[in-house]
Design an enzyme around this catalytic site. Sequence first.
Site, PDB file in Angstrom:
ATOM      1  N   PHE A 263       1.310   8.124  11.475  1.00 20.71           N
ATOM      2  CA  PHE A 263       0.068   8.075  12.244  1.00 20.71           C
ATOM      3  C   PHE A 263      -0.909   7.167  11.469  1.00 20.71           C
ATOM      4  O   PHE A 263      -0.560   6.022  11.237  1.00 20.71           O
ATOM      5  CB  PHE A 263      -0.383   9.493  12.617  1.00 20.71           C
TER       6      PHE A 263
ATOM      7  N   LYS B 166       8.506  -2.880  15.915  1.00 22.28           N
ATOM      8  CA  LYS B 166       8.827  -1.571  15.320  1.00 22.28           C
ATOM      9  C   LYS B 166       9.900  -0.855  16.154  1.00 22.28           C
ATOM     10  O   LYS B 166      10.838  -0.273  15.620  1.00 22.28           O
ATOM     11  CB  LYS B 166       7.578  -0.687  15.239  1.00 22.28           C
TER      12      LYS B 166
ATOM     13  N   ASN C 291       7.974  -9.864  -1.822  1.00 26.19           N
ATOM     14  CA  ASN C 291       7.671 -11.293  -1.997  1.00 26.19           C
ATOM     15  C   ASN C 291       6.197 -11.507  -2.349  1.00 26.19           C
ATOM     16  O   ASN C 291       5.752 -12.644  -2.449  1.00 26.19           O
ATOM     17  CB  ASN C 291       8.060 -12.103  -0.748  1.00 26.19           C
TER      18      ASN C 291
ATOM     19  N   LEU D 172     -10.354   1.441  10.023  1.00 21.40           N
ATOM     20  CA  LEU D 172     -11.619   2.160   9.843  1.00 21.40           C
ATOM     21  C   LEU D 172     -11.925   2.498   8.380  1.00 21.40           C
ATOM     22  O   LEU D 172     -13.015   2.171   7.879  1.00 21.40           O
ATOM     23  CB  LEU D 172     -11.580   3.447  10.691  1.00 21.40           C
TER      24      LEU D 172
ATOM     25  N   TYR E 206       0.830  -1.224   0.000  1.00 29.89           N
ATOM     26  CA  TYR E 206       0.000   0.000   0.000  1.00 29.89           C
ATOM     27  C   TYR E 206       0.862   1.272   0.000  1.00 29.89           C
ATOM     28  O   TYR E 206       0.859   2.049  -0.968  1.00 29.89           O
ATOM     29  CB  TYR E 206      -0.924  -0.069   1.214  1.00 29.89           C
TER      30      TYR E 206
ATOM     31  N   PRO F  96     -10.656  -3.846  22.464  1.00 28.78           N
ATOM     32  CA  PRO F  96      -9.570  -3.954  23.441  1.00 28.78           C
ATOM     33  C   PRO F  96      -8.261  -3.384  22.878  1.00 28.78           C
ATOM     34  O   PRO F  96      -7.933  -3.609  21.718  1.00 28.78           O
ATOM     35  CB  PRO F  96      -9.442  -5.467  23.670  1.00 28.78           C
ATOM     36  N   GLY F  97      -7.552  -2.645  23.724  1.00 33.19           N
ATOM     37  CA  GLY F  97      -6.244  -2.100  23.318  1.00 33.19           C
ATOM     38  C   GLY F  97      -6.329  -0.747  22.637  1.00 33.19           C
ATOM     39  O   GLY F  97      -5.301  -0.116  22.399  1.00 33.19           O
TER      40      GLY F  97
ATOM     41  N   TYR G 171       3.529  -6.395  17.684  1.00 38.29           N
ATOM     42  CA  TYR G 171       3.791  -5.612  16.461  1.00 38.29           C
ATOM     43  C   TYR G 171       4.545  -4.328  16.819  1.00 38.29           C
ATOM     44  O   TYR G 171       5.572  -4.008  16.215  1.00 38.29           O
ATOM     45  CB  TYR G 171       2.467  -5.281  15.755  1.00 38.29           C
TER      46      TYR G 171
ATOM     47  N   SER H  89       5.992   3.473  13.272  1.00 37.03           N
ATOM     48  CA  SER H  89       4.561   3.691  13.490  1.00 37.03           C
ATOM     49  C   SER H  89       4.341   4.454  14.786  1.00 37.03           C
ATOM     50  O   SER H  89       5.082   4.273  15.763  1.00 37.03           O
ATOM     51  CB  SER H  89       3.878   2.326  13.594  1.00 37.03           C
ATOM     52  N   ALA H  90       3.282   5.255  14.811  1.00 33.83           N
ATOM     53  CA  ALA H  90       2.906   5.950  16.042  1.00 33.83           C
ATOM     54  C   ALA H  90       2.488   4.965  17.123  1.00 33.83           C
ATOM     55  O   ALA H  90       2.343   5.349  18.290  1.00 33.83           O
ATOM     56  CB  ALA H  90       1.764   6.921  15.750  1.00 33.83           C
TER      57      ALA H  90
HETATM   58  P1  NAD Z   1       1.463  -3.689   3.050  1.00 32.69           P
HETATM   59  O1  NAD Z   1       1.224  -5.023   3.655  1.00 32.69           O
HETATM   60  O2  NAD Z   1       0.520  -3.177   2.031  1.00 32.69           O
HETATM   61  O3  NAD Z   1       2.938  -3.628   2.424  1.00 32.69           O
HETATM   62  C1  NAD Z   1       3.986  -4.430   2.890  1.00 32.69           C
HETATM   63  C2  NAD Z   1       4.611  -5.097   1.683  1.00 32.69           C
HETATM   64  O4  NAD Z   1       5.722  -5.878   2.111  1.00 32.69           O
HETATM   65  C3  NAD Z   1       3.665  -6.038   0.951  1.00 32.69           C
HETATM   66  O5  NAD Z   1       3.703  -5.755  -0.435  1.00 32.69           O
HETATM   67  C4  NAD Z   1       4.228  -7.438   1.239  1.00 32.69           C
HETATM   68  O6  NAD Z   1       3.999  -8.341   0.160  1.00 32.69           O
HETATM   69  C5  NAD Z   1       5.695  -7.139   1.453  1.00 32.69           C
HETATM   70  N1  NAD Z   1       6.398  -8.068   2.333  1.00 32.69           N
HETATM   71  C6  NAD Z   1       5.993  -8.521   3.550  1.00 32.69           C
HETATM   72  N2  NAD Z   1       6.921  -9.336   4.071  1.00 32.69           N
HETATM   73  C7  NAD Z   1       7.943  -9.407   3.169  1.00 32.69           C
HETATM   74  C8  NAD Z   1       9.185 -10.085   3.134  1.00 32.69           C
HETATM   75  N3  NAD Z   1       9.562 -10.882   4.134  1.00 32.69           N
HETATM   76  N4  NAD Z   1       9.982  -9.906   2.065  1.00 32.69           N
HETATM   77  C9  NAD Z   1       9.610  -9.115   1.040  1.00 32.69           C
HETATM   78  N5  NAD Z   1       8.432  -8.443   1.008  1.00 32.69           N
HETATM   79  C10 NAD Z   1       7.614  -8.592   2.061  1.00 32.69           C
HETATM   80  O7  NAD Z   1       1.596  -2.647   4.268  1.00 32.69           O
HETATM   81  P2  NAD Z   1       1.631  -1.055   4.262  1.00 32.69           P
HETATM   82  O8  NAD Z   1       0.381  -0.588   4.879  1.00 32.69           O
HETATM   83  O9  NAD Z   1       2.056  -0.550   2.947  1.00 32.69           O
HETATM   84  O10 NAD Z   1       2.775  -0.834   5.333  1.00 32.69           O
HETATM   85  C11 NAD Z   1       4.117  -0.608   4.954  1.00 32.69           C
HETATM   86  C12 NAD Z   1       4.943  -0.420   6.202  1.00 32.69           C
HETATM   87  O11 NAD Z   1       4.421   0.669   6.950  1.00 32.69           O
HETATM   88  C13 NAD Z   1       4.963  -1.607   7.148  1.00 32.69           C
HETATM   89  O12 NAD Z   1       6.266  -1.727   7.689  1.00 32.69           O
HETATM   90  C14 NAD Z   1       3.978  -1.225   8.231  1.00 32.69           C
HETATM   91  O13 NAD Z   1       4.277  -1.853   9.460  1.00 32.69           O
HETATM   92  C15 NAD Z   1       4.195   0.272   8.296  1.00 32.69           C
HETATM   93  N6  NAD Z   1       3.047   1.014   8.826  1.00 32.69           N
HETATM   94  C16 NAD Z   1       1.821   0.863   8.230  1.00 32.69           C
HETATM   95  C17 NAD Z   1       0.726   1.550   8.750  1.00 32.69           C
HETATM   96  C18 NAD Z   1      -0.650   1.385   8.155  1.00 32.69           C
HETATM   97  O14 NAD Z   1      -1.639   1.683   8.848  1.00 32.69           O
HETATM   98  N7  NAD Z   1      -0.798   0.941   6.904  1.00 32.69           N
HETATM   99  C19 NAD Z   1       0.895   2.414   9.846  1.00 32.69           C
HETATM  100  C20 NAD Z   1       2.162   2.566  10.403  1.00 32.69           C
HETATM  101  C21 NAD Z   1       3.234   1.850   9.879  1.00 32.69           C
HETATM  102  C1  WQD Z   2      -9.201   3.956  14.035  1.00 32.29           C
HETATM  103  C2  WQD Z   2     -10.410   4.288  14.909  1.00 32.29           C
HETATM  104  C3  WQD Z   2     -11.212   2.419  16.181  1.00 32.29           C
HETATM  105  C4  WQD Z   2     -12.586   0.013  12.778  1.00 32.29           C
HETATM  106  C5  WQD Z   2      -4.052   0.708  13.675  1.00 32.29           C
HETATM  107  C6  WQD Z   2      -2.894   0.010  14.332  1.00 32.29           C
HETATM  108  C7  WQD Z   2      -1.672   0.875  14.281  1.00 32.29           C
HETATM  109  C8  WQD Z   2      -1.380   1.382  12.862  1.00 32.29           C
HETATM  110  C9  WQD Z   2      -2.597   1.863  12.145  1.00 32.29           C
HETATM  111  C10 WQD Z   2       0.427   0.183  11.829  1.00 32.29           C
HETATM  112  C11 WQD Z   2     -10.350   3.667  16.307  1.00 32.29           C
HETATM  113  C12 WQD Z   2     -12.256   2.868  15.183  1.00 32.29           C
HETATM  114  C13 WQD Z   2     -12.048   1.020  13.563  1.00 32.29           C
HETATM  115  C14 WQD Z   2     -13.981  -0.236  12.833  1.00 32.29           C
HETATM  116  C15 WQD Z   2     -14.204   1.553  14.445  1.00 32.29           C
HETATM  117  N1  WQD Z   2      -0.811   0.375  12.017  1.00 32.29           N
HETATM  118  N2  WQD Z   2     -12.835   1.768  14.376  1.00 32.29           N
HETATM  119  N3  WQD Z   2     -14.739   0.555  13.664  1.00 32.29           N
HETATM  120  O1  WQD Z   2      -6.326   1.340  15.721  1.00 32.29           O
HETATM  121  O2  WQD Z   2      -5.656   3.755  15.321  1.00 32.29           O
HETATM  122  O3  WQD Z   2      -4.323   1.942  14.334  1.00 32.29           O
HETATM  123  O4  WQD Z   2      -3.698   0.979  12.307  1.00 32.29           O
HETATM  124  O5  WQD Z   2       1.390   0.620  12.409  1.00 32.29           O
HETATM  125  O6  WQD Z   2      -0.622   0.118  14.783  1.00 32.29           O
HETATM  126  O7  WQD Z   2      -3.227  -0.265  15.683  1.00 32.29           O
HETATM  127  O8  WQD Z   2      -6.550   2.398  13.413  1.00 32.29           O
HETATM  128  O9  WQD Z   2      -8.234   2.344  11.620  1.00 32.29           O
HETATM  129  O10 WQD Z   2      -8.065   0.383  13.221  1.00 32.29           O
HETATM  130  O11 WQD Z   2      -8.983   2.550  14.023  1.00 32.29           O
HETATM  131  O12 WQD Z   2     -14.934   2.227  15.175  1.00 32.29           O
HETATM  132  O13 WQD Z   2     -14.519  -1.134  12.177  1.00 32.29           O
HETATM  133  O14 WQD Z   2     -11.573   3.710  14.286  1.00 32.29           O
HETATM  134  O15 WQD Z   2     -11.807   2.026  17.396  1.00 32.29           O
HETATM  135  O16 WQD Z   2     -10.938   4.592  17.186  1.00 32.29           O
HETATM  136  P1  WQD Z   2      -5.769   2.354  14.833  1.00 32.29           P
HETATM  137  P2  WQD Z   2      -7.966   1.843  12.994  1.00 32.29           P
END
Ligand code: NAD
Ligand code: WQD
Length: 337
Positions: free
Chosen positions: A177, A152, A32, A199, A11, A292-293, A148, A124-125
Amino acid sequence: MRILLTGGAGYIGSHTAAVLAERGHEPVILDNFANAERDVPARLARLTGREIAVIEADIRDTEQVTAALRTQPVEAVIHFAALKAVGESEADPLRYYDMNIAGTIRLMQAMQAVGVGRIVFSSSATVYGQPESSPILEDAPTRVENIYGRTKLVMEDLIRDLARTGKLAGAANLRYFNPVGAHPSAMIGETPRGVPNNLMPYVTQVATGERAHLNVFGNDYPTRDGTGERDYIHVMDLAEAHALAVEHIAAHDVSVTVNLGTGRGTTVLELVRAFETTTGRKIPLVFAPRRPGDVASYYANPALAERLFGWRARRDVEDMCRDSWRWQASRAGINDV
Ligand code: NAD
Ligand code: WQD
């Protein structure tokens, strides 16, 4: 610069690849495809008008990654590849430690073997856990509350240690965030597998009729309307921040840890109302118990990103809703956007 994007078909990685290509860089995707669709590179090529090199590999395979870096030399790595589901990390800790931490160590070994000394890392936040207050600055205490989040923090520490000891010339730990939205072309976006945890993808699937209603987790939080408050950030703003971050560390050889958010909080109900107004689609709601959490409220102080990178988020919640909907609607074959 030629830049390796681990997880570049995912993404956030795919949007960053598009932005880097637009800025004249040469992204090389290493993925991968465990959580990405096979046709993402082809869609990126159509979007950018350029072929983008793709290496199908696992970051844990140091030999293959080293060999790939020898044939496709890069100046920096942006490291997105990881597993990212909080619940799954608690259910299968070893898988998360292996993929995220061992995977990052293996990647760093490959980088060291070929002399690549710059990395931008997807943190990540979530590392702030339950913050004492918002807006959150980068020196706020970290208190991870799930596996998780711990992976990070360990990866951040690993990268800071390598920078401190001179093994990396430049490093940026970027604490995202809540990323939402999609490319305005609707050619790339987020494709969660199964029932979305987050969400915005859930809301867009209610809008297409794939899900009957949104469960709002908790309406008794100490926020404006009782629902959880987050700092949603458009994935295109996030992608632009990565381009500026990699340019910054390449120019200054520094190690930085930086929040990426808008600095504004939006509650669940505010996001749903903005979605309805922007798209004209009704989102039926059911109030459900707290998840939860979950934290009541958090949002970033993004001043450091502006000071260091000259970056600030330019897109608002309406843009996020419109672009998320365009993407989801095009996937569902709905043409009213
Ligand atoms: P995503 O799952 O869409 O992208 C991750 C990509 O990594 C995927 O294309 C997957 O196929 C690839 N991948 C996973 N394991 C692999 C491996 N061992 N070798 C090679 N490729 C591998 O996730 P995203 O939402 O794009 O997130 C990207 C990064 O940002 C992640 O590190 C995630 O933890 C971090 N992040 C995401 C969010 C979020 O809410 N989307 C928030 C904070 C941090
Ligand atoms: C946002 C708000 C829910 C779904 C998560 C991970 C965090 C980060 C981003 C990677 C909250 C509410 C949600 C639903 C709802 N990822 N909600 N109904 O929890 O802030 O963060 O994703 O690093 O680590 O924990 O994001 O989009 O899940 O929730 O009411 O069906 O929406 O309770 O208040 P979150 P979220």
